[in-house]
Write an enzyme that holds these catalytic residues in place. Structure first.
Site, PDB file in Angstrom:
ATOM      1  N   SER A   1      31.722 -15.058 -22.861  1.00  0.00           N
ATOM      2  CA  SER A   1      32.458 -15.984 -23.916  1.00  0.00           C
ATOM      3  C   SER A   1      32.813 -15.398 -25.333  1.00  0.00           C
ATOM      4  O   SER A   1      31.718 -14.456 -25.612  1.00  0.00           O
ATOM      5  CB  SER A   1      31.503 -17.132 -24.202  1.00  0.00           C
TER       6      SER A   1
ATOM      7  N   TYR B   1      23.447 -19.656 -27.595  1.00  0.00           N
ATOM      8  CA  TYR B   1      24.420 -19.406 -26.528  1.00  0.00           C
ATOM      9  C   TYR B   1      25.301 -18.312 -26.698  1.00  0.00           C
ATOM     10  O   TYR B   1      25.453 -17.538 -25.769  1.00  0.00           O
ATOM     11  CB  TYR B   1      25.358 -20.702 -26.901  1.00  0.00           C
TER      12      TYR B   1
HETATM   13  N1  LIG Z   1      34.670 -24.167 -21.514  1.00  0.00           N
HETATM   14  C1  LIG Z   1      34.602 -23.268 -22.571  1.00  0.00           C
HETATM   15  O1  LIG Z   1      35.154 -23.270 -23.587  1.00  0.00           O
HETATM   16  C2  LIG Z   1      34.080 -21.844 -22.319  1.00  0.00           C
HETATM   17  C3  LIG Z   1      34.487 -20.917 -22.925  1.00  0.00           C
HETATM   18  C4  LIG Z   1      33.798 -19.642 -22.758  1.00  0.00           C
HETATM   19  C5  LIG Z   1      32.912 -19.396 -21.747  1.00  0.00           C
HETATM   20  N2  LIG Z   1      32.626 -20.602 -21.036  1.00  0.00           N
HETATM   21  C6  LIG Z   1      31.623 -20.310 -19.727  1.00  0.00           C
HETATM   22  O2  LIG Z   1      32.187 -20.692 -18.555  1.00  0.00           O
HETATM   23  C7  LIG Z   1      31.311 -21.019 -17.670  1.00  0.00           C
HETATM   24  C8  LIG Z   1      31.864 -22.318 -17.165  1.00  0.00           C
HETATM   25  O3  LIG Z   1      32.309 -23.289 -18.271  1.00  0.00           O
HETATM   26  P1  LIG Z   1      32.658 -24.781 -17.863  1.00  0.00           P
HETATM   27  O4  LIG Z   1      33.248 -25.295 -19.109  1.00  0.00           O
HETATM   28  O5  LIG Z   1      33.406 -24.936 -16.716  1.00  0.00           O
HETATM   29  O6  LIG Z   1      31.174 -25.636 -17.814  1.00  0.00           O
HETATM   30  P2  LIG Z   1      30.265 -26.534 -16.959  1.00  0.00           P
HETATM   31  O7  LIG Z   1      29.368 -27.099 -17.821  1.00  0.00           O
HETATM   32  O8  LIG Z   1      31.569 -27.692 -16.546  1.00  0.00           O
HETATM   33  O9  LIG Z   1      30.000 -25.755 -15.750  1.00  0.00           O
HETATM   34  C9  LIG Z   1      28.783 -25.085 -15.590  1.00  0.00           C
HETATM   35  C10 LIG Z   1      28.464 -25.248 -14.084  1.00  0.00           C
HETATM   36  O10 LIG Z   1      27.242 -24.515 -13.977  1.00  0.00           O
HETATM   37  C11 LIG Z   1      26.405 -25.310 -13.229  1.00  0.00           C
HETATM   38  N3  LIG Z   1      24.852 -24.980 -13.654  1.00  0.00           N
HETATM   39  C12 LIG Z   1      24.229 -24.896 -14.630  1.00  0.00           C
HETATM   40  N4  LIG Z   1      22.883 -24.488 -14.555  1.00  0.00           N
HETATM   41  C13 LIG Z   1      22.801 -23.971 -13.231  1.00  0.00           C
HETATM   42  C14 LIG Z   1      21.789 -23.286 -12.514  1.00  0.00           C
HETATM   43  N5  LIG Z   1      20.554 -23.011 -12.892  1.00  0.00           N
HETATM   44  N6  LIG Z   1      21.984 -22.878 -11.355  1.00  0.00           N
HETATM   45  C15 LIG Z   1      23.485 -23.142 -10.865  1.00  0.00           C
HETATM   46  N7  LIG Z   1      24.493 -23.786 -11.338  1.00  0.00           N
HETATM   47  C16 LIG Z   1      23.977 -24.248 -12.982  1.00  0.00           C
HETATM   48  C17 LIG Z   1      26.521 -26.741 -13.703  1.00  0.00           C
HETATM   49  O11 LIG Z   1      26.005 -27.728 -12.470  1.00  0.00           O
HETATM   50  C18 LIG Z   1      27.962 -26.720 -13.728  1.00  0.00           C
HETATM   51  O12 LIG Z   1      28.707 -27.055 -12.525  1.00  0.00           O
HETATM   52  C19 LIG Z   1      30.156 -21.166 -18.286  1.00  0.00           C
HETATM   53  O13 LIG Z   1      29.516 -19.951 -18.118  1.00  0.00           O
HETATM   54  C20 LIG Z   1      30.487 -20.963 -19.876  1.00  0.00           C
HETATM   55  O14 LIG Z   1      29.396 -20.522 -20.606  1.00  0.00           O
HETATM   56  C21 LIG Z   1      33.146 -21.732 -21.063  1.00  0.00           C
END
Ligand SMILES: NC(=O)c1ccc[n+]([C@@H]2O[C@H](COP(=O)([O-])OP(=O)(O)OC[C@H]3O[C@@H](n4cnc5c(N)ncnc54)[C@H](O)[C@@H]3O)[C@@H](O)[C@H]2O)c1
Length: 250
Positions: free
Chosen positions: A145, A155
């Site tokens: 990220s 984070y």
């Molecule tokens: N949305 C954003 O703005 C953004 C920006 C940069 C990075 N990210 C990263 O992208 C990824 C996905 O983001 P998102 O917005 O789709 O989030 P999200 O919360 O919708 O998806 C995360 C998924 O990970 C799963 N998860 C959590 N803990 C777990 C574990 N211990 N084992 C297995 N699965 C697990 C959750 O059930 C969920 O389905 C994450 O790594 C997040 O940090 C997101």
């Protein structure tokens, strides 16, 4: 173009959001996809939709912070699809994370958070790399990220750790023909972001972005598939900001 025909790919955290978009895109380009998540209900639905759309997918439960669970997932993929070619370490505690400072976050929560958001990528890589090595090739994408470059407490620290893992593991995996890179997305419009970031803050973030809009999961898919594919066969240990211009180095 089907860059992944005959390949198997694991996407962790693929029950929704960005991970689900990666899983769908990989399947659309021919991969047999394993939707891996701790959320069985939503993850099963993502896999079922891919199959209904003509792709190949299975759901498998996983807790990426647990080495035994990661090993069971790897065994499942080998049993179902004969081997493992690609891994996307996307799972993280994000949408429902507690907000706190590094100085004051309860220690148990901090340890749990880091075990998922940083160690999870290492745990999953340790589980799959022997199977990739047996095939003589493989590729991994870690989900970082832009938070790694900005202040965002534990984070951001976990994502800085993911960047470090990407660089260090590139050296350890390269001799086995395995590449590992990271994508560092800027703010992406997902259900999780809506839950964790108030709309007024989103507006402020967007106003500061050169490209003046939130990203979408679709904005990340091209980079993820490129880095997993043979087109990136001389690319490893790199961190790619896909972020609407949020991070501009001077
Ligand atoms: N949305 C954003 O703005 C953004 C920006 C940069 C990075 N990210 C990263 O992208 C990824 C996905 O983001 P998102 O917005 O789709 O989030 P999200 O919360 O919708 O998806 C995360 C998924 O990970 C799963 N998860 C959590 N803990 C777990 C574990 N211990 N084992 C297995 N699965 C697990 C959750 O059930 C969920 O389905 C994450 O790594 C997040 O940090 C997101």
């Amino acid at each position: 173009m089907a860059r992944f025909t005959g390949r198997s790919a694991i996407v962790t955290g693929a029950a929704r959001g960005i991970g689900a978009a990666y899983a769908r895109a990989l399947a659309a380009e021919g991969a047999a996809v394993v939707v891996a998540d701790q959320n069985t209900e939503d993850g099963s639905a993502v896999a079922a939709k891919i199959v209904a759309d003509g792709g190949t997918a299975k759901f498998s439960p996983v807790d990426v912070s647990d080495p035994e669970s990661a090993a069971a997932l790897a065994d499942f993929v080998v049993a179902e699809f004969g081997g493992i070619d690609h891994l996307v370490n996307n799972a993280a505690i994000y949408g429902d994370m507690k907000l706190n400072l590094l100085l004051t976050v309860p220690w148990d929560y901090y340890r749990k958070f880091m075990s998922v958001n940083m160690d999870g990528a290492l745990i999953m890589t340790r589980a799959v790399w022997p199977h990739m090595s047996a095939r003589g090739s493989g590729s991994i994408v870690n989900q970082s990220s832009t938070a790694a470059w900005l202040y965002s407490s534990f984070y951001g620290l976990a994502k800085a750790g993911v960047n470090g893992l990407t660089q260090q593991l590139a050296a350890e995996l390269g001799g086995s023909g395995i590449r590992i890179n990271a994508i560092a997305p800027g703010p992406i419009d997902t259900e999780a972001t809506k839950a964790v970031t108030p709309a007024a803050i989103v507006d402020e973030i967007v106003a500061r972005l050169p490209l003046k809009r939130m990203g979408t999961p679709a904005d990340l898919v091209g980079a993820c598939l490129y880095l997993l594919s043979d087109e990136a066969s001389w690319v490893t240990g790199q961190i790619f900001n896909i972020d609407g211009g949020q991070i501009i180095r001077s």
